[in-house]
Design a protein around this motif. Structure first.
Motif, PDB file in Angstrom:
ATOM      1  N   ASN A   1     -15.400 -62.735  15.701  1.00  0.00           N
ATOM      2  CA  ASN A   1     -15.146 -61.344  15.309  1.00  0.00           C
ATOM      3  C   ASN A   1     -16.453 -60.589  15.041  1.00  0.00           C
ATOM      4  O   ASN A   1     -16.578 -59.391  15.340  1.00  0.00           O
ATOM      5  N   SER A   2     -17.444 -61.304  14.493  1.00  0.00           N
ATOM      6  CA  SER A   2     -18.741 -60.669  14.232  1.00  0.00           C
ATOM      7  C   SER A   2     -19.479 -60.342  15.520  1.00  0.00           C
ATOM      8  O   SER A   2     -20.089 -59.260  15.656  1.00  0.00           O
ATOM      9  N   SER A   3     -19.418 -61.258  16.462  1.00  0.00           N
ATOM     10  CA  SER A   3     -20.125 -61.027  17.726  1.00  0.00           C
ATOM     11  C   SER A   3     -19.531 -59.856  18.501  1.00  0.00           C
ATOM     12  O   SER A   3     -20.233 -59.182  19.251  1.00  0.00           O
ATOM     13  N   TYR A   4     -18.253 -59.611  18.334  1.00  0.00           N
ATOM     14  CA  TYR A   4     -17.608 -58.478  19.036  1.00  0.00           C
ATOM     15  C   TYR A   4     -17.399 -57.274  18.119  1.00  0.00           C
ATOM     16  O   TYR A   4     -16.755 -56.302  18.525  1.00  0.00           O
ATOM     17  N   GLN A   5     -17.960 -57.349  16.903  1.00  0.00           N
ATOM     18  CA  GLN A   5     -17.906 -56.246  15.931  1.00  0.00           C
ATOM     19  C   GLN A   5     -16.470 -55.731  15.770  1.00  0.00           C
ATOM     20  O   GLN A   5     -16.169 -54.542  15.912  1.00  0.00           O
ATOM     21  N   VAL A   6     -15.568 -56.676  15.514  1.00  0.00           N
ATOM     22  CA  VAL A   6     -14.152 -56.339  15.365  1.00  0.00           C
ATOM     23  C   VAL A   6     -13.921 -55.678  14.025  1.00  0.00           C
ATOM     24  O   VAL A   6     -14.460 -56.090  12.995  1.00  0.00           O
ATOM     25  N   ASP A   7     -13.102 -54.622  14.039  1.00  0.00           N
ATOM     26  CA  ASP A   7     -12.732 -53.910  12.814  1.00  0.00           C
ATOM     27  C   ASP A   7     -11.652 -54.725  12.095  1.00  0.00           C
ATOM     28  O   ASP A   7     -10.497 -54.757  12.520  1.00  0.00           O
ATOM     29  N   LYS A   8     -12.009 -55.382  11.015  1.00  0.00           N
ATOM     30  CA  LYS A   8     -11.073 -56.239  10.300  1.00  0.00           C
ATOM     31  C   LYS A   8     -10.358 -55.538   9.166  1.00  0.00           C
ATOM     32  O   LYS A   8      -9.747 -56.175   8.299  1.00  0.00           O
TER      33      LYS A   8
ATOM     34  N   THR B   1     -14.655 -66.180  12.406  1.00  0.00           N
ATOM     35  CA  THR B   1     -15.606 -65.224  11.812  1.00  0.00           C
ATOM     36  C   THR B   1     -16.761 -64.953  12.765  1.00  0.00           C
ATOM     37  O   THR B   1     -17.172 -63.800  12.964  1.00  0.00           O
TER      38      THR B   1
END
Length: 408
Positions: free
Chosen positions: A311-318, A308
């Motif tokens: 993914n947040s640090s790289y602003q991943v589209d989940k 988490t």
């Protein structure tokens, strides 16, 4: 002796018996008397030696003298002394009959050779049994060495007999055998190969009595019960006996399980195949469900936190599970298997414990368990493996995975 013989002849001649009959009658009477003396002497010497050995055996702490008595070594040695007496008496009895003297002397020499071999055989049998009673020598191929020595003893006895009967000296007779050495080597080829193999097996410590070996070429899978000069006997686990040529142990490949039995665990190396179409990413609902499993609860909590944060640090589209970092059902299942094995009471934790993926093929994706059981006994070892795989196969559906089964 000659005095008694002449006295008998004179008495018989005085009684009116012809000279020839008197001669042979006196010889036969004297021979009978010598035979009685020899048998009595044999009995006395045998008794003295046996009693002496028995007393020594009772006082001695070693078992060797007891084993010698059991193999009748004193009795066999006692026969040699009367033969010497008989041999010394023959010239005095048959001094007027050279042909008979020559023949009887040769006969006694041959009998003496046989008794000598018999005595050496009993001594070597005692040595063999004694060495087998010594703890550090129990697993050594003692039989092979004793057989080799006995072969040389018998060959020497045969050559000595031929030399005695032919009137040629023993060493001249042995020198003449050099011309037929090629034939001797051909006849005793297997014996020579077995002897060389026995030495190499012993020196290199390749096989011991009691070792579990697997020799596919000869269909052997069991414990070594005997190592001889020419053969190795294996009692298979179905209680059949397989005989393997000794030289095959150095010329062919076989498996010795001694290293496993002497180690701290017996290896478990077995896999199950997962249907690859059942492998997928885990959703939040899946993670919530699987986090209730005690063995991987802490693992999932930490992994979910790390993923988490990443993914947040790289602003991943989940909105799509494929984006960024994700957990998969097979990855979590593999971790569960590893944790389960590490907690299993029958697994040695000091040795390697691992659950890994193997190369996928047409039968699915293999997940292999690699570990070592504490109990090395075959029956218990198989029970441990079955217990582990019973649980793992039943647990696969919890991770929404399918075990691959080929359908015909």
């Amino acid at each position: 002796m000659e005095f008694f013989l002449n006295k008998l002849k004179h008495l018989l001649s005085s009684a009116g018996v012809s000279e020839t009959v008197a001669d042979w009658t006196s010889i036969l009477l004297l021979v009978f008397a010598i035979l009685v003396i020899i048998f009595v002497l044999d009995f006395i010497i045998r008794t003295i030696i046996r009693v002496t050995f028995s007393k020594i055996a009772k006082r001695s702490k070693t078992k060797f003298d007891d084993i010698m008595i059991m193999h009748q070594v004193p009795r066999n040695l006692a026969h040699i002394f009367p033969l010497i007496v008989a041999y010394k008496c023959i010239p005095s009895i048959f001094f007027e009959h050279a042909r008979w003297q020559f023949s009887l002397e040769k006969l006694i020499i041959v009998i003496g050779i046989i008794f000598t071999v018999w005595g050496l055989r009993s001594v070597l049998g005692s040595v063999k049994d004694f060495f087998k009673s010594v703890e550090r020598l129990k697993d050594k191929p003692i039989d092979s060495y004793i057989q080799v020595i006995m072969i040389f003893v018998w060959l020497t006895a045969v050559f000595a007999t031929f030399a005695a009967l032919s009137g040629i000296s023993f060493w001249e007779f042995m020198a003449g055998l050099g011309t037929v050495s090629a034939v001797v080597i051909l006849v005793f080829k297997d014996t020579i190969l077995g002897f060389v193999a026995s030495i190499q097996v012993s020196v290199n410590d390749m096989v011991r009595i009691g070792d579990w070996i697997t020799f596919q070429k000869y269909g052997a899978d069991g414990d070594v019960i005997e190592i001889n000069l020419a053969t190795v006997k294996v009692r298979n686990f179905d209680h059949t006996i397989t005989t393997i040529p000794t030289y095959a142990l150095i010329s062919d490949s076989f498996k010795n399980w001694r290293g496993m039995t002497e180690s701290n665990g017996r290896r478990i190396k077995r896999s199950l195949n997962i249907r690859m179409s059942s492998v997928r990413h885990l959703t939040n609902e899946d993670l919530k469900k699987l986090s209730k499993i005690d063995l991987i609860q802490e693992y999932l909590s930490k992994k979910v936190e790390d993923i988490t944060a990443y993914n947040s640090s790289y602003q991943v589209d989940k909105s799509l599970l494929i984006n960024g970092r994700n957990l998969t059902n097979i990855g979590v299942f593999r971790k569960y298997i590893e944790s389960y094995i590490e907690k299993h009471s029958a697994i040695n934790k000091d040795l390697m414990v691992m659950a890994r993926q193997l190369q996928p093929d047409e039968n699915g994706l293999p997940i292999e368990i690699y570990a070592f059981s504490n109990d090395k006994r075959w029956q218990n070892y198989e029970y441990i493996i079955a217990d582990i795989f019973d649980h793992i196969i039943a647990s696969a559906s919890t991770f929404d995975l399918e075990i691959y089964e080929r359908k015909f």
